[in-house]
Design a protein around this motif. Sequence first.
Motif, PDB file in Angstrom:
ATOM      1  N   UNK A 152       0.836  -1.200   0.000  1.00  0.00           N
ATOM      2  CA  UNK A 152       0.000   0.000   0.000  1.00  0.00           C
ATOM      3  C   UNK A 152       0.879   1.263   0.000  1.00  0.00           C
ATOM      4  N   UNK A 153       1.940   1.237   0.792  1.00  0.00           N
ATOM      5  CA  UNK A 153       2.845   2.387   0.866  1.00  0.00           C
ATOM      6  C   UNK A 153       3.559   2.604  -0.470  1.00  0.00           C
ATOM      7  N   UNK A 154       3.976   1.507  -1.122  1.00  0.00           N
ATOM      8  CA  UNK A 154       4.624   1.621  -2.436  1.00  0.00           C
ATOM      9  C   UNK A 154       3.643   2.205  -3.446  1.00  0.00           C
ATOM     10  N   UNK A 155       2.405   1.705  -3.444  1.00  0.00           N
ATOM     11  CA  UNK A 155       1.383   2.222  -4.369  1.00  0.00           C
ATOM     12  C   UNK A 155       1.199   3.728  -4.218  1.00  0.00           C
ATOM     13  N   UNK A 156       1.027   4.199  -2.978  1.00  0.00           N
ATOM     14  CA  UNK A 156       0.770   5.625  -2.773  1.00  0.00           C
ATOM     15  C   UNK A 156       2.008   6.469  -3.077  1.00  0.00           C
ATOM     16  N   UNK A 157       3.192   5.951  -2.772  1.00  0.00           N
ATOM     17  CA  UNK A 157       4.424   6.684  -3.088  1.00  0.00           C
ATOM     18  C   UNK A 157       4.615   6.786  -4.602  1.00  0.00           C
ATOM     19  N   UNK A 158       4.335   5.707  -5.325  1.00  0.00           N
ATOM     20  CA  UNK A 158       4.473   5.721  -6.787  1.00  0.00           C
ATOM     21  C   UNK A 158       3.466   6.704  -7.400  1.00  0.00           C
ATOM     22  N   UNK A 159       2.245   6.752  -6.848  1.00  0.00           N
ATOM     23  CA  UNK A 159       1.257   7.716  -7.341  1.00  0.00           C
ATOM     24  C   UNK A 159       1.759   9.149  -7.158  1.00  0.00           C
ATOM     25  N   UNK A 160       2.350   9.421  -5.997  1.00  0.00           N
ATOM     26  CA  UNK A 160       2.885  10.762  -5.733  1.00  0.00           C
ATOM     27  C   UNK A 160       4.014  11.094  -6.706  1.00  0.00           C
ATOM     28  N   UNK A 161       4.858  10.105  -6.988  1.00  0.00           N
ATOM     29  CA  UNK A 161       5.960  10.322  -7.932  1.00  0.00           C
ATOM     30  C   UNK A 161       5.454  10.542  -9.351  1.00  0.00           C
ATOM     31  N   UNK A 162       4.373   9.834  -9.722  1.00  0.00           N
ATOM     32  CA  UNK A 162       3.762  10.042 -11.047  1.00  0.00           C
ATOM     33  C   UNK A 162       3.382  11.503 -11.210  1.00  0.00           C
ATOM     34  N   UNK A 163       2.721  12.064 -10.188  1.00  0.00           N
ATOM     35  CA  UNK A 163       2.286  13.456 -10.245  1.00  0.00           C
ATOM     36  C   UNK A 163       3.482  14.394 -10.366  1.00  0.00           C
ATOM     37  N   UNK A 164       4.533  14.109  -9.594  1.00  0.00           N
ATOM     38  CA  UNK A 164       5.733  14.952  -9.648  1.00  0.00           C
ATOM     39  C   UNK A 164       6.371  14.912 -11.036  1.00  0.00           C
ATOM     40  N   UNK A 165       6.487  13.702 -11.596  1.00  0.00           N
ATOM     41  CA  UNK A 165       7.114  13.548 -12.909  1.00  0.00           C
ATOM     42  C   UNK A 165       6.294  14.236 -14.002  1.00  0.00           C
ATOM     43  N   UNK A 166       4.966  14.101 -13.917  1.00  0.00           N
ATOM     44  CA  UNK A 166       4.111  14.770 -14.906  1.00  0.00           C
ATOM     45  C   UNK A 166       4.239  16.286 -14.801  1.00  0.00           C
ATOM     46  N   UNK A 167       4.354  16.796 -13.572  1.00  0.00           N
ATOM     47  CA  UNK A 167       4.516  18.233 -13.370  1.00  0.00           C
ATOM     48  C   UNK A 167       5.842  18.714 -13.968  1.00  0.00           C
TER      49      UNK A 167
END
Length: 99
Positions: A76-91
């Motif tokens: 669960x922690x990996x999933x949420x961290x990867x989602x946060x990184x997706x947003x950062x990378x897209x930004x």
Amino acid sequence: MDIKIKAIHFDATEKLEAFIEKKVSKLEQFYDGLITADVALKVVKRETVKNKNVSIRIKIKNGECFAEKICDTFEEAVDTAVEALEKQLLKIKEKAKVK
């Protein structure tokens, strides 16, 4: 992309490591210049419920991204961290397009 997984004070199972590699490698579809990903797994307070800490630092061509999450399970922690990184990378990608 080179993915390094470090489990602090415990041994991560092969299943968990495979899960992390699969999730983190998906970030390559959001940004081309990913160089390395350092994943640190840690159990914070053993007696509490949300005690699985995952921090992911990704080095990219012109900087780095970082996300740290604490959840009930490492998955669960990996999933949420990867989602946060997706947003950062897209930004970062959007800012690069504007320039």
